[in-house]
Design a protein around this motif. Structure first.
Motif, mmCIF file in Angstrom:
data_model
loop_
_atom_site.group_PDB
_atom_site.id
_atom_site.type_symbol
_atom_site.label_atom_id
_atom_site.label_comp_id
_atom_site.label_asym_id
_atom_site.label_seq_id
_atom_site.Cartn_x
_atom_site.Cartn_y
_atom_site.Cartn_z
ATOM 1 N N GLY A 81 29.157 90.161 67.149
ATOM 2 C CA GLY A 81 30.310 91.069 67.171
ATOM 3 C C GLY A 81 29.804 91.322 65.717
ATOM 4 N N ASP A 82 30.970 91.950 64.766
ATOM 5 C CA ASP A 82 31.052 92.490 63.372
ATOM 6 C C ASP A 82 30.578 91.038 62.524
ATOM 7 N N VAL A 83 30.765 89.836 62.817
ATOM 8 C CA VAL A 83 30.533 88.575 61.855
ATOM 9 C C VAL A 83 30.414 87.448 62.898
ATOM 10 N N GLU A 84 28.991 87.246 62.489
ATOM 11 C CA GLU A 84 28.586 85.713 62.658
ATOM 12 C C GLU A 84 28.155 85.491 61.361
ATOM 13 N N ARG A 85 28.779 83.561 61.065
ATOM 14 C CA ARG A 85 28.832 82.509 60.086
ATOM 15 C C ARG A 85 27.874 82.074 60.363
ATOM 16 N N PRO B 51 25.647 93.058 62.101
ATOM 17 C CA PRO B 51 27.364 91.950 61.497
ATOM 18 C C PRO B 51 26.421 91.598 60.170
ATOM 19 N N ARG B 52 27.793 90.520 59.971
ATOM 20 C CA ARG B 52 28.067 90.631 58.273
ATOM 21 C C ARG B 52 27.959 88.818 58.576
ATOM 22 N N GLY B 53 27.645 88.355 57.157
ATOM 23 C CA GLY B 53 27.840 86.706 57.340
ATOM 24 C C GLY B 53 27.014 85.963 57.067
ATOM 25 N N PHE B 54 26.081 86.316 56.770
ATOM 26 C CA PHE B 54 24.770 85.537 56.518
ATOM 27 C C PHE B 54 23.902 85.136 55.489
ATOM 28 N N ARG B 55 23.498 84.113 54.939
ATOM 29 C CA ARG B 55 23.058 83.968 53.766
ATOM 30 C C ARG B 55 22.316 82.948 53.400
ATOM 31 N N ILE B 56 21.193 83.448 53.323
ATOM 32 C CA ILE B 56 19.984 82.212 52.753
ATOM 33 C C ILE B 56 19.303 82.002 51.288
ATOM 34 N N ILE B 57 19.809 80.397 51.099
ATOM 35 C CA ILE B 57 19.747 79.887 49.936
ATOM 36 C C ILE B 57 18.712 78.906 49.656
ATOM 37 N N ASP C 34 14.752 90.968 56.685
ATOM 38 C CA ASP C 34 16.278 91.723 56.493
ATOM 39 C C ASP C 34 16.374 93.056 57.753
ATOM 40 N N TRP C 35 16.047 92.665 59.294
ATOM 41 C CA TRP C 35 16.078 93.457 59.815
ATOM 42 C C TRP C 35 17.351 93.522 60.522
ATOM 43 N N GLY C 36 17.980 94.211 60.218
ATOM 44 C CA GLY C 36 19.494 94.729 60.292
ATOM 45 C C GLY C 36 20.826 93.991 60.038
ATOM 46 N N ALA C 37 21.096 93.146 59.573
ATOM 47 C CA ALA C 37 21.348 92.681 58.842
ATOM 48 C C ALA C 37 23.119 93.595 58.019
ATOM 49 N N ASP C 38 24.297 93.713 57.906
ATOM 50 C CA ASP C 38 24.955 94.097 57.037
ATOM 51 C C ASP C 38 25.585 92.809 56.138
ATOM 52 N N GLY C 39 25.443 93.226 54.414
ATOM 53 C CA GLY C 39 25.402 92.598 53.342
ATOM 54 C C GLY C 39 25.041 90.759 53.549
#
Length: 555
Positions: A215-219, A247-253, A266-271
């Protein structure tokens, strides 16, 4: 025994079910680790046994594999919830994948997918950790490319942890897991994966994560990983279906991506948040936002901050077909073979203008072409407080050479009679009869060539030319700017930027509006423009807006 903290609504079993220990040494359950015996059947049986235990009592199990080489041949292991696989370290515990007995089976170490196993939100796997071991995929061969020839190929995972893994030379993506909820990928090193990918096929990355299934959030957090010489992306996120919500919720650090086709995509994430990463020597771009993925949807609304984007063969940042909302702040974008920041139309995905893009506080210098290049309509962009200098390094004139002073290597052209300006040919294509190669850098007498594909041994599209064979290099572009506007640029704010030259007179103009570009209702204020030929070049005059308090001295 205190029962404090135990659930009062979910039945608890304080002891594991018989025959399914919570922790087990793989050697005691049939695996040998001798490098010769096929350990896959024993591993599959043990995973099933422990998975049944987790299903019965809800307590996660651990398989520990002591140092050794564990041969996994011809069949993949279907993974189960609550089963973790731990080794003694990547140099000690090694899983060697091979399929000489079944070339039709791609043989990832762990497998759980929608197509093969019916994985979905209701049939996910949970509470699995993969840590402290090596996956060697060099033994897998396929009659034709198969995107499932991964090291790890799992879909719909909850509370998954992938830590301290070394994955290398798989046919497709090294760590290729989709729909990871409340999960962590940490300290994973991926080298030379996607070796069977021709560069245009799907997959073939170091770390590739399909998104959108929850859905719209994947952590998910991807941290402290290294990806080197992988066939497509070092790290990418890819929306899997066009009609799904990005979806939102992704971090690459804190990751390092080097010598892949793309560094991070980034091929389709939001934020998506990308922070403190090093993206270097990638063939097409260091950071890539585009609609090149399966769903044809580009990322949007992301934040790229505090990264070192340096010496990529193509653009530093390639921004294609995003609806916008991206913020690019506080990065070093330097010595790339194309543009520093490039907003352009790559053909797929959203065709409207990119809206609300912010380019702020970056150090954009020594790139081969324009520092910032706008080749696609933008609206309400903000370009604020950037330091832009010494771009346009691809300024060397056309030249040819032949004869005794000229010789060729797999990754170099040497002309002892030349006197080329340092890096003046960066990003050019050198031609030798039917052979071509891309120049990554040059000294006065030597051209260093980018490999023709990641993890490749040569920069030539054919065999290395014979000594003395004539070569030719084209001229660099005549106009090279700090900021170049080559499309409709509407209601933008360009303020407080310093654009100048210090070491080389390569950046011919500070600010350039081409005949195809336009500035409509823009606020161009408080900038320090400088160029070798002039501060500004306005082939199309600005329309409306404000042009005020700019320092416009020339060289």
């Amino acid at each position: 025994m205190s029962l404090k903290g135990l659930s009062t609504t979910v039945p608890q079993r304080l002891a594991p079910v018989a025959g399914a220990p919570l922790w087990c040494d793989a050697r005691e359950f049939g695996l040998t680790g001798d490098g010769t015996t096929n350990d896959q059947p024993a591993l599959a049986a043990l995973v099933d046994r422990l998975g049944e235990g987790y299903a019965a009592d809800g307590r996660a199990r651990v398989i520990y594999c002591p140092p050794g080489i564990y041969s996994i041949r011809d069949v993949s292991t279907v993974w189960r919830s609550g089963v973790s696989l731990l080794g003694a370290g990547s140099a000690a515990t090694r899983f060697l994948l091979s399929n000489e007995g079944n070339r039709g089976d791609p043989v990832p170490l762990a497998f759980w997918t929608t197509e093969q196993h019916g994985a979905d939100r209701d049939r996910h796997i949970a509470d699995c950790t993969f840590a402290d071991f090596e996956i060697d995929g060099s033994g897998v061969g396929m009659a034709e490319y198969n995107c499932l020839a991964k090291g790890l190929g799992l879909q719909y995972v909850v509370r998954g942890v992938f830590r301290n893994l070394y994955i290398h030379h798989t046919g497709a993506t090294g760590l290729g897991c989709d729909f990871l909820q409340d999960s962590l990928i940490d300290g994973v090193v991926v080298v030379g994966c996607g070796r069977l990918d021709n560069g245009e096929q799907m997959g073939g990355a170091g770390i590739g994560v399909g998104i959108g299934g929850w859905g719209d959030v994947e952590r998910l957090t991807i941290a402290n990983c290294t990806t080197l010489g992988n066939g497509t992306n070092g790290i990418f996120l890819e929306l899997q279906k066009e009609h799904w919500t990005p979806p939102r919720g992704f971090r690459i650090i804190g990751c390092h991506s080097q010598a892949n086709r793309f560094g991070i995509s980034d091929w389709g994430a939001d934020g998506l948040i990308v922070s403190a990463c090093t993206l270097t020597n990638n063939l097409e771009a260091g950071f890539d936002v585009s609609a090149n993925g399966t769903a044809g949807v580009a990322g949007r609304g992301g934040l790229l901050t505090g990264c070192d984007i340096d010496r990529n063969v193509g653009d530093g940042i390639s921004m294609g077909n995003t609806p916008g909302g991206y913020a690019v702040r506080g990065n070093r974008i330097s010595r790339n073979g194309g543009y520093g920041y490039h907003e352009h139309n790559l053909g797929n995905g959203y065709q409207g203008p990119a809206a609300d893009v912010v380019i702020e506080g970056n150090d954009i210098r020594d790139n081969a072409l324009d520092g910032i290049r706008i080749d696609r309509p933008m609206i309400d962009a903000t370009v604020l407080g950037n330091r832009i200098r010494d771009n346009g390094r691809r300024f060397a004139p056309a030249c040819r050479g032949r004869g005794e002073a000229v010789r060729y290597e797999s990754r170099a052209v040497i002309d002892g009679a030349a006197n080329w300006p340092w890096d003046g040919h960066r990003g050019k294509v050198v031609r030798v009869d039917s052979r071509v190669a891309v120049v990554a850098a040059n000294t006065a007498t030597e051209l260093s060539l980018a490999e023709v594909r990641p993890d490749g041994a040569t920069g030539w599209n054919e065999t290395t030319p014979a000594p003395g064979t004539p070569y030719e290099l084209p001229a660099g572009p005549a106009v090279r700017a700090g900021i170049a506007v080559n499309s409709r640029f509407e209601s933008a704010t360009v303020r407080g930027n310093r654009i100048w030259h210090r070491d080389e007179h390569t950046q011919t103009y500070g600010f350039w509006i081409t005949t195809a570009g336009s500035c409509v209702s823009c606020r161009i204020e408080d900038n320090d423009f400088a160029g070798v030929e002039a501060a500004v070049r306005l082939e199309t005059p600005p329309v409306g807006g404000r042009w005020d308090r700019n320092h416009e001295d020339g060289a």
